[in-house]
Write an enzyme that holds these catalytic residues in place. Structure first.
Site, mmCIF file in Angstrom:
data_model
loop_
_atom_site.group_PDB
_atom_site.id
_atom_site.type_symbol
_atom_site.label_atom_id
_atom_site.label_comp_id
_atom_site.label_asym_id
_atom_site.label_seq_id
_atom_site.Cartn_x
_atom_site.Cartn_y
_atom_site.Cartn_z
ATOM 1 C CD GLU A 17 -2.830 1.096 2.426
ATOM 2 O OE1 GLU A 17 -3.471 0.041 2.556
ATOM 3 O OE2 GLU A 17 -2.969 2.078 3.172
ATOM 4 C CG HIS A 77 -7.009 2.758 -0.544
ATOM 5 N ND1 HIS A 77 -6.880 2.505 0.798
ATOM 6 C CD2 HIS A 77 -6.165 1.902 -1.166
ATOM 7 C CE1 HIS A 77 -5.998 1.541 0.989
ATOM 8 N NE2 HIS A 77 -5.531 1.158 -0.197
ATOM 9 C CG HIS A 152 -14.059 1.819 13.307
ATOM 10 N ND1 HIS A 152 -14.832 2.880 13.719
ATOM 11 C CD2 HIS A 152 -13.241 2.301 12.337
ATOM 12 C CE1 HIS A 152 -14.516 3.954 13.005
ATOM 13 N NE2 HIS A 152 -13.552 3.627 12.165
#
Ligand code: FAD
Length: 291
Positions: A17, A77, A152
């Site tokens: 990434e 993304h 999260h």
């Protein structure tokens, strides 16, 4: 090649990434580092989409540089921040025109200076809504979504977070890439909970080798990942010796990756932060599964 097929046809998928550099010099450095990382024959490379929708064009531009270096698949993304459904559709059209067949579909965070994520008028509220939109407009796209082994930070509870993750998969996500983490036990428990909840897509650990002490605070503040105490002590014991800190970080990441491979992960997604050295050193010490 769409992501689902990549994971179906390879015993172990290596992915990297990147983030969009702010300057031309940053882009030159990125190109140089990607060139070095290509030595490890990654199966795909992704590029993040900046907070506040700030790097909409830069994400595609960065991926265009990667596409110019190699024909390996790329994934953009995309977030719902500051975007109407029309904006998102137009981004998907641009990505398609550029030969991009994969999206990492993300809700996104509040832009700097704002306290919490707010749905844009005419926009979308959750990652799952973006997955739905992509599936309806571009059914053949590969779609990855984010998963959170340590839950999260905004989730009401771990169970609620897991339910919402399953919704993203039910809406059409092909795989889950996790937020970075440093304790494999946490990931393995998360994977078990996903399986028990009926999530049957690849769950790919996201790894960021920490190579200096300054990164620790930033990482913890940014995503709440906890770092093992013995690793923190080992980093501390290096004092100001940057090279020694780097070595400790690479060793930790190598052990972490090797243990994940022993636990049968379908691949590893390295947050390389546009640099090749740490990930290269980890990969040189690892034996990646070939069958
Ligand atoms: P969602 O899946 O939408 O979840 C967000 C929160 O809402 C969670 O707490 C969830 O439990 C809750 N929730 C979900 N659905 C519902 C519902 N129906 N009702 C109530 N609550 C619900 N950020 C960027 O800015 N750019 C990037 O490129 C980027 N890439 C990333 C890649 C990965 C692999 C990961 C893991 C994160 C990435 N991020 C990126 C960070 C991301 O923007 C934040 O973690 C963000 O806070 C959550 O995005 P999400 O898509 O996972 O959110």
């Amino acid at each position: 090649m769409p992501l689902a097929e990549i994971y179906k046809t390879n015993p172990f998928v290596l992915s990297f990434e990147l983030f969009p550099p702010k300057t031309d010099k940053g882009m030159d450095l990125l190109v140089e580092n990607v060139r070095q990382l290509l030595e490890f024959q990654p199966h795909f490379i992704t590029c993040t989409y900046g907070a506040g929708g700030s790097t909409r064009d830069k994400t595609l531009d960065t991926l265009a540089h990667v596409q110019a270096l190699s024909d390996i698949p790329v994934a953009s993304h995309l977030t719902c921040v500051n975007a109407t459904i029309d904006d998102l559709k137009s981004y998907l059209a641009k990505a398609t025109a550029q030969g991009i067949k994969n999206i990492v579909a993300i809700r996104g965070d509040a832009p700097e200076g704002e306290a919490s994520f707010q749905t844009t008028e005419g926009g979308l509220s959750y990652g799952k809504d973006l997955v739905k939109l992509i599936r309806s407009e571009y059914p053949d796209f590969g779609i990855a979504v984010g998963g959170y082994p340590e839950t999260h930070p905004e989730a009401v509870s771990p169970d609620a977070d897991l339910r919402h993750l399953k919704e993203k998969v039910d809406c059409g996500a092909d795989l889950i890439v996790t937020q970075l983490f440093y304790n494999n036990e946490v990931f393995l428990r998360f994977r078990d909970r996903c399986t028990s909840a009926g999530i049957d897509v690849p769950i790919v650990p996201g790894l960021l080798p920490v190579t200096n002490f300054n990164q620790v605070k930033r990482i913890t503040a940014l995503c709440g990942a906890t770092l093992p105490n013995d690793f923190l002590h080992a980093l501390e014991n290096c004092g100001d010796d940057a090279e020694a800190q780097f070595k400790v970080g690479v060793e930790q990441a190598t052990q972490q990756a090797s243990d994940l491979i022993a636990h049968g992960v379908p691949g590893i997604h390295f947050y390389v932060l546009n640099k090749s050295r740490a990930t290269s050193e980890v990969l040189r010490s690892l034996k990646l599964p070939t069958e």
